[in-house]
Design an enzyme around this catalytic site. Structure first.
Site, mmCIF file in Angstrom:
data_model
loop_
_atom_site.group_PDB
_atom_site.id
_atom_site.type_symbol
_atom_site.label_atom_id
_atom_site.label_comp_id
_atom_site.label_asym_id
_atom_site.label_seq_id
_atom_site.Cartn_x
_atom_site.Cartn_y
_atom_site.Cartn_z
ATOM 1 N N ASP A 284 0.856 -1.178 0.000
ATOM 2 C CA ASP A 284 0.000 0.000 0.000
ATOM 3 C C ASP A 284 0.898 1.236 0.000
ATOM 4 O O ASP A 284 2.126 1.145 0.121
ATOM 5 C CB ASP A 284 -0.954 -0.017 1.197
ATOM 6 C CG ASP A 284 -2.230 0.773 0.930
ATOM 7 O OD1 ASP A 284 -2.221 1.657 0.052
ATOM 8 O OD2 ASP A 284 -3.248 0.520 1.595
ATOM 9 N N TYR A 285 0.278 2.373 -0.100
ATOM 10 C CA TYR A 285 0.972 3.659 -0.276
ATOM 11 C C TYR A 285 2.023 3.875 0.824
ATOM 12 O O TYR A 285 1.682 4.150 1.968
ATOM 13 C CB TYR A 285 -0.075 4.767 -0.226
ATOM 14 C CG TYR A 285 0.259 6.064 -0.904
ATOM 15 C CD1 TYR A 285 -0.427 6.467 -2.033
ATOM 16 C CD2 TYR A 285 1.227 6.920 -0.398
ATOM 17 C CE1 TYR A 285 -0.162 7.678 -2.649
ATOM 18 C CE2 TYR A 285 1.503 8.128 -1.010
ATOM 19 C CZ TYR A 285 0.806 8.508 -2.131
ATOM 20 O OH TYR A 285 1.077 9.715 -2.741
#
Length: 757
Positions: A284-285
């Site tokens: 994820d980011y």
């Protein structure tokens, strides 16, 4: 040479051969390309960047993206869309690099692309898998028309704490329903042929357990034993994997003390070795970088840990790009591990057909004919209406007459910016239909007088947080008292009052947890004043989560829960309020009486001191101030008509092996409207080796019944439905008695039992 040494050499040789075979791609074209790549080019494929312009979910936006593409340092982009813009990026990758490797183009297409559907929690309340798959199919058609070939969806995290804002993005609390929705969405996005230019890679997220964050606070710690994990939280992820999902995104939380992005047990032992997943895994980011804050070491340490754990692509953080070469030199990772990750990404690009034609998603004629067409908008309108849940209908206030004199009040009645819902970065709120516009379109002969009545919240500090992506909460210059007076005056002149109240879109979603999940005080005052007029009042309730509404529920009102309905919000709400469509939604998450009951869900276990239903006893499991039961149970939802259940019967009373049981029930429409009912089946395992839930959802079917019609509905319980993960994490069924309950919600009363021999 001794025999021992000879045996050791033979063993090492065959081990080496096996390892080499494991690392080689089954796709000859991919392996041929990999053999030509330098170490730097391989590492570059593991790097996912964003040039900005989309919705950033972290503080970092990638820099110098164009030069990094030219240098072969980028495997994919997100935050860029449109055939012309994507073509520029893709052209750099295939014209200005040595090996001409095309880019993956990703996006968060969470509940529709430009044609925005209801938030996923709302969609799940349709309990209609065919409908949900069609929303994903249409989203894929629209997104691919804009050059996107990879979607960061579906989010399948089980969530049993409505304080957590991201409950809005998932399918609620139940693993059976959540698994069915996961399958439907993966199939909708990916279709049957990923090389077709209107299909896209799906990415199931967030792996794993993200919905169980402590205290309902985003990005927080998760603490969970494996029995609960396997039985209650992992099934939807596995369902997506079994449906052939092409990619998996890691979660921000830790699992057994190790952050998911660097958790080898999770990403390799479970996902690949146990479940057989053969796609690629993306962080994820910046979740790779954030492992440093978890206390796992510096960027080089956590990058090496993640690669070895089974992470293939690093989103935005550039930890792989900047440290892996050094880690190879220091022996912390191997080139074979980089080859493995690179192979998986190249295989995804091959599957999409990008090596045959890097531009086959870039047809400039498609956006006009495929995106936000009148047909697409009409479908979004129908989908939204099917997601609404009628919570209460005091004295049949709803549906309204189309020639009624209506006071339409509330801060969300004319608020275009709050119709799409959270996580709709690809939608355009300016194109959304407001409630007042929808009412006028659906009931042109009605007399409608509007008053805002209240701010969504009077709290300026809260409003500033909610308005991070634009004006969702607009605080009026007038005093709260003046706005309420105007609304009361309008109500006194009307036949009926419709109050559109609830949450702004960004009061739920990512980084939008709340400790108070009641209707904001400003709106509670408005509702009290409207009810005090004595006029019939219907509340149209918007939110991204289950709310705590005991006060409002006990008022003499109708309550229609509409979530955040998407681009056709106002038209869909008008259709249901005025009776063009009879609401059929059922709750996919339990509604608590107050936050003190959280977590609350239907598949709870008994304790050794169960409390009698509807009665308080000392030294039993209970509260002093409220009952154990929720305000509204899982599976609950009313209709403008009524349904009666009778004559439940099973086709077998004893089964063995892989046999199934068919449960048949008679359902009759006993009211005055045609309507749809979701017939639900729950199963109770009476005695087993680990404590069982009281009951679990194991089947459902949505049926249409005309006024006065009666149907026989059959639901099948398979042998797998009887199984659970035991203390050794074996998926088994144990002999004994099982009770089947069938009815309109999780409190279903009709029951019958059978024996597994």
């Amino acid at each position: 040479m001794t025999l021992h040494k000879q045996c050791l050499i033979v063993f090492l040789f065959y081990t080496f051969i096996q390892l080499c075979a494991q690392e080689r791609s089954s796709i000859p074209e991919v392996q041929e390309l990999l053999d030509k790549m330098t170490l730097d080019e391989k590492i570059g494929q593991l790097n996912l960047l964003t040039p900005g312009g989309g919705v950033a979910t972290g503080a970092v936006v990638s820099k110098d993206v164009e030069n990094k593409i030219k240098s072969g340092q980028v495997g994919g982009l997100f935050g860029v869309s449109g055939p012309d813009k994507v073509r520029i990026a893709q052209k750099i990758a295939v014209k200005d690099t040595r090996l001409k490797i095309p880019l993956l183009i990703g996006s968060d297409v969470i509940h529709g692309y430009k044609t925005t559907f209801p938030i996923p929690l709302g969609l799940s309340c349709s309990w209609d898998m065919e409908l949900i798959e069609k929303t994903a199919r249409l989203a894929a058609i629209e997104a691919t028309a804009d050059g996107i070939n990879w979607n960061f969806s579906p989010m399948v995290d089980i969530a049993r704490d409505p304080r957590w804002g991201r409950i809005a993005e998932g399918a609620g609390e139940d693993p059976y329903l959540g698994s069915a929705i996961a399958r439907a969405m993966v199939q909708g996005y990916q279709g049957t042929d990923l090389s077709h230019p209107n299909t896209m890679l799906s990415c199931v997220k967030h792996f794993a357990l993200y919905g169980a964050s402590q205290a309902g606070r985003d990005y927080h710690t998760v603490d969970m034993g494996k029995i609960k994990m396997f039985n209650q939280y992992l099934p939807p992820y596995k369902a997506a994997v079994d449906a052939g999902v092409a990619s998996v995104m890691t979660s921000f939380n830790d699992v057994d003390g190790i952050p998911a992005t660097g958790n080898r047990w999770l990403l390799t032992d479970l996902l690949r070795n146990r479940w057989g997943f053969n796609g690629f895994v993306v962080s994820d980011y910046t979740s790779l970088n954030e492992m440093m804050f978890h206390g796992l070491g510096n960027l080089q340490d956590v990058s090496a840990l993640s690669l070895k754990a089974g992470l293939d692509m690093d989103m935005v953080g550039e930890g792989f790009l900047t440290t892996l070469k050094k880690s190879i030199a220091e022996g912390k990772v191997t080139e074979e591990e980089i080859n493995r990750a690179c192979t998986r990404i190249l295989e995804a690009k091959y599957t999409l057909g990008l090596f045959d034609d890097p531009y086959h998603y870039l047809d400039s004629s498609r956006p006009k004919k495929d995106i936000l067409t009148p047909k697409n908008r009409q479908f979004a309108r129908e989908v939204a209406a099917r997601s609404f849940v009628l919570l209460k209908n005091h004295k049949a206030i709803l549906p309204l007459r189309k020639n009624a004199k209506i006071a339409l009040v509330g801060p969300l009645a004319d608020s275009r910016n709050n119709m799409l819902g959270t996580w709709a970065p690809t939608g355009n709120p300016d194109l959304a239909v407001t409630v007042i516009e929808g009412f006028k379109k659906v009931a042109p002969t009605a007399t409608i007088a509007y008053a805002k009545g209240a701010n969504i919240t009077d709290d300026k500090a809260l409003a500033k947080k909610v308005n991070v992506f634009g004006p969702r909460v607009v605080i009026d210059k007038r005093s709260p008292e003046a706005m309420i007076k105007e609304a009361v005056d309008v109500a006194n002149s009307a036949d009926v009052v419709v109050a559109v109240v609830g949450e702004a879109t960004e009061m739920s979603g990512e980084s939008a947890s709340r400790t108070d999940i009641s209707i904001p005080k400003s709106q509670k005052k408005l509702i009290r004043a409207l009810v005090a007029t004595g006029k019939p009042v219907a509340l149209v309730l918007m939110s991204g989560r289950p709310l705590s509404i005991p006060e409002e529920y006990n008022m003499p009102v109708a309550i229609l829960q509409v979530w955040h309905p998407g681009v056709e919000a106002g038209n869909a709400i008008g259709d249901v309020v005025f009776g063009n469509y009879n609401p059929s939604g059922k709750l996919s998450a339990t509604w608590p009486r107050n936050v003190g009951q959280i977590p609350i869900y239907h598949s709870v276990k008994n304790t050794g001191r169960p409390n009698p239903e509807g009665k308080y006893e000392k030294f039993k499991t209970n509260y002093l101030d409220v009952p154990n039961t929720p305000l509204l149970p899982f599976g609950y939802g009313l209709s403008y008509t009524t349904f009666a259940y009778s004559n439940l019967r099973l086709d077998k009373t004893e089964i063995s092996g892989n046999q199934s049981v068919n449960a048949t029930v008679t359902v009759e429409n006993t009211g005055d409207y045609d309507g749809e009912e979701v017939v639900q089946l729950y199963l109770s395992d009476v005695v087993r080796s680990i404590t069982p839930p009281k009951r679990q959802l194991k089947g459902f079917k949505k049926v249409m019944l005309k006024k006065g019609e009666r149907k026989e509905v059959t639901l099948t319980v398979s042998s797998d439905d009887l199984k659970f993960y035991n203390g050794n994490l074996e998926f088994i069924a144990e002999p004994g008695e099982f009770v089947i309950y069938v009815g309109t919600d999780s409190n279903a009363e009709l029951s019958s039992s059978f024996i597994l021999k």
